[in-house]
Design a protein around this motif. Structure first.
Motif, PDB file in Angstrom:
ATOM      1  N   LEU A 150      -4.017  -3.217 -17.033  1.00 15.68           N
ATOM      2  CA  LEU A 150      -4.644  -2.483 -16.002  1.00 15.68           C
ATOM      3  C   LEU A 150      -5.553  -3.132 -15.250  1.00 15.68           C
ATOM      4  O   LEU A 150      -5.396  -2.803 -13.832  1.00 15.68           O
ATOM      5  CB  LEU A 150      -5.470  -1.150 -16.668  1.00 15.68           C
ATOM      6  N   ASN A 151      -6.165  -4.157 -15.514  1.00 20.11           N
ATOM      7  CA  ASN A 151      -6.948  -5.051 -14.707  1.00 20.11           C
ATOM      8  C   ASN A 151      -6.216  -5.653 -13.561  1.00 20.11           C
ATOM      9  O   ASN A 151      -6.791  -5.753 -12.436  1.00 20.11           O
ATOM     10  CB  ASN A 151      -7.591  -6.066 -15.584  1.00 20.11           C
ATOM     11  N   SER A 152      -4.978  -5.936 -13.772  1.00 15.42           N
ATOM     12  CA  SER A 152      -4.084  -6.812 -12.676  1.00 15.42           C
ATOM     13  C   SER A 152      -3.917  -5.662 -11.679  1.00 15.42           C
ATOM     14  O   SER A 152      -3.894  -5.856 -10.256  1.00 15.42           O
ATOM     15  CB  SER A 152      -2.688  -7.028 -13.369  1.00 15.42           C
TER      16      SER A 152
ATOM     17  N   LEU B 287      -5.412  -3.132  -6.324  1.00 19.59           N
ATOM     18  CA  LEU B 287      -5.673  -2.041  -5.422  1.00 19.59           C
ATOM     19  C   LEU B 287      -7.425  -2.361  -4.726  1.00 19.59           C
ATOM     20  O   LEU B 287      -7.353  -2.109  -3.600  1.00 19.59           O
ATOM     21  CB  LEU B 287      -6.211  -0.879  -6.498  1.00 19.59           C
ATOM     22  N   ASP B 288      -8.118  -3.096  -5.616  1.00 19.74           N
ATOM     23  CA  ASP B 288      -9.324  -3.454  -4.859  1.00 19.74           C
ATOM     24  C   ASP B 288      -9.316  -4.433  -3.908  1.00 19.74           C
ATOM     25  O   ASP B 288      -9.848  -4.443  -2.807  1.00 19.74           O
ATOM     26  CB  ASP B 288     -10.333  -4.004  -5.827  1.00 19.74           C
ATOM     27  N   MET B 289      -8.256  -5.147  -3.859  1.00 21.63           N
ATOM     28  CA  MET B 289      -7.907  -6.121  -2.894  1.00 21.63           C
ATOM     29  C   MET B 289      -7.367  -5.609  -1.470  1.00 21.63           C
ATOM     30  O   MET B 289      -7.873  -5.880  -0.464  1.00 21.63           O
ATOM     31  CB  MET B 289      -6.880  -7.126  -3.083  1.00 21.63           C
TER      32      MET B 289
ATOM     33  N   LYS C  29     -11.946   7.937  -5.543  1.00 27.08           N
ATOM     34  CA  LYS C  29     -13.083   8.328  -4.817  1.00 27.08           C
ATOM     35  C   LYS C  29     -14.220   7.107  -5.134  1.00 27.08           C
ATOM     36  O   LYS C  29     -14.673   6.274  -4.136  1.00 27.08           O
ATOM     37  CB  LYS C  29     -13.434   9.625  -5.071  1.00 27.08           C
ATOM     38  N   GLU C  30     -14.331   6.719  -6.291  1.00 24.64           N
ATOM     39  CA  GLU C  30     -15.379   5.627  -6.636  1.00 24.64           C
ATOM     40  C   GLU C  30     -14.852   4.430  -6.009  1.00 24.64           C
ATOM     41  O   GLU C  30     -15.783   3.451  -5.893  1.00 24.64           O
ATOM     42  CB  GLU C  30     -15.365   5.553  -8.316  1.00 24.64           C
ATOM     43  N   ARG C  31     -13.751   4.145  -5.774  1.00 26.87           N
ATOM     44  CA  ARG C  31     -13.177   2.570  -5.330  1.00 26.87           C
ATOM     45  C   ARG C  31     -13.175   3.072  -3.552  1.00 26.87           C
ATOM     46  O   ARG C  31     -12.872   1.998  -3.125  1.00 26.87           O
ATOM     47  CB  ARG C  31     -11.931   2.357  -5.768  1.00 26.87           C
ATOM     48  N   GLY C  32     -13.652   3.988  -3.248  1.00 24.70           N
ATOM     49  CA  GLY C  32     -13.807   4.010  -1.722  1.00 24.70           C
ATOM     50  C   GLY C  32     -12.385   4.587  -0.978  1.00 24.70           C
ATOM     51  O   GLY C  32     -12.326   4.480   0.288  1.00 24.70           O
ATOM     52  N   ILE C  33     -11.540   5.140  -1.718  1.00 24.23           N
ATOM     53  CA  ILE C  33     -10.136   5.472  -1.201  1.00 24.23           C
ATOM     54  C   ILE C  33     -10.203   6.898  -0.822  1.00 24.23           C
ATOM     55  O   ILE C  33     -10.818   7.759  -1.316  1.00 24.23           O
ATOM     56  CB  ILE C  33      -8.989   5.352  -2.244  1.00 24.23           C
TER      57      ILE C  33
END
Ligand code: SF4
Length: 233
Positions: free
Chosen positions: A142-144, A149-151, A183-187
Motif C-alpha cells: 500500500l505504501n507504494s 498519490l502523494d507525489m 480529504k486528509e491528503r488534500g485531494i
C-alpha cells in the motif's frame, strides 16, 4: 520505433480526459488482478500486441489539430519500460497528455509525471493493506500506492481520483472512509464509477451495484467534501 506494447486503442473519446477530445492507447500488461476488471485481455504482459506502434503514431500525425490529447491507459501504463519515450513522442506532435494509473510503481510514476498534463488515479479501496490487496488481487505494498498519490498531489498537476464501486469489495462505509482519507491528503476531485457486473460475477445484482448512487446522504457528503465530484454510470 519505441517498443511499447499496445493492446488496443480508442481513436476518438470524449470521456477519458476531462473536456478534451482524445485518442486513448490501452497498453498491454497489468500487475494487478482486480476482481471487477473489464479488461482482462490487457492483463498479461507477454500477450501479443494488437496494434502496431508505428501505425498508431502515423494515425496521430494525421489527427494533429483535430484531437486535443492522447491518453495512456491500460492495463497499467507504468509497466511499460519505454513509457516516457512514447509520451515524449506524442507530445512532440503537439498533443496534451493524459495518464490513467493505479500508481503501483512510484519510481516509474516519478519518471513520467513531469511529462503528463493530467492524471486519472484509481483508488481501489480504503487505504488499508489487506483491503487494497483484495481489491487489486495483488500484494503491491500500500505504501507504494500512497507514495505515488502523494507525489501526484505535491506535483500540482491536474488530476482526478475515482473508485469503481464493486459491492463485493466495497460498502457504503468504505466510500466514506476513502473520502476521509483523500480529504486528509488534500485531494479535491473525486468520482464514483458504477460497477457493471463482469460475466463471471453471478453474485452482484443491479440493486447492489446501485446502492452507492441512490444513498442521498453519501452523495450529499461527497458533494460537500470535494470541490469536484460526480457519479458515472
Ligand atoms: S488495474 Fe485496471 S487493468 Fe489492471 S486488473 Fe485492475 S481493472 Fe484490470
Amino acid at each position: 520505433m519505441i517498443n511499447i506494447k499496445i493492446g488496443g486503442a480508442e481513436r476518438f473519446s470524449l470521456v477519458d480526459f476531462p473536456n478534451k477530445v482524445a485518442a486513448v492507447l490501452f497498453l498491454q500488461g497489468c500487475p494487478w488482478r482486480c476482481p471487477f476488471c473489464y479488461n482482462t485481455h490487457l492483463q498479461a504482459a507477454d500477450e501479443q500486441e494488437s496494434i502496431d506502434e508505428e501505425a498508431f503514431f502515423s494515425f496521430l500525425e494525421k489527427r494533429k489539430g483535430k484531437l486535443d490529447a492522447v491518453v495512456f491507459s491500460g492495463g497499467e501504463p507504468l509497466l511499460q519500460p519505454k513509457l516516457s519515450e512514447a509520451i515524449q513522442r506524442a507530445k512532440s506532435l503537439g498533443f496534451t497528455i493524459g495518464l490513467h494509473t493505479g500508481g503501483f510503481n512510484p519510481a516509474a510514476f516519478a519518471k513520467v509525471l513531469p511529462l503528463v498534463d493530467w492524471v486519472g488515479f484509481d483508488i481501489k479501496a480504503p487505504f488499508d493493506e489487506q483491503h487494497y490487496h483484495k481489491a487489486t488481487g495483488s500484494q503491491t505494498p500500500l505504501n507504494s500506492i500512497l507514495q505515488s498519490l502523494d507525489m501526484l498531489v505535491a506535483s500540482g498537476k491536474d488530476f482526478e481520483t475515482r473508485t469503481t464501486c464493486d459491492p463485493r469489495l466495497l460498502s457504503i462505509e468504505d466510500i466514506y472512509t476513502i473520502a476521509e482519507q483523500l480529504k486528509e491528503r488534500g485531494i479535491k476531485n473525486y468520482h464514483l464509477q458504477k460497477y457493471r457486473p463482469i460475466p463471471s460475477d453471478k453474485e452482484s445484482t443491479e440493486d447492489m451495484c446501485n446502492q452507492f448512487f441512490r444513498d442521498k446522504a453519501l452523495i450529499s457528503y461527497l458533494e460537500q467534501t470535494f470541490e469536484i465530484f460526480d457519479t458515472r454510470g
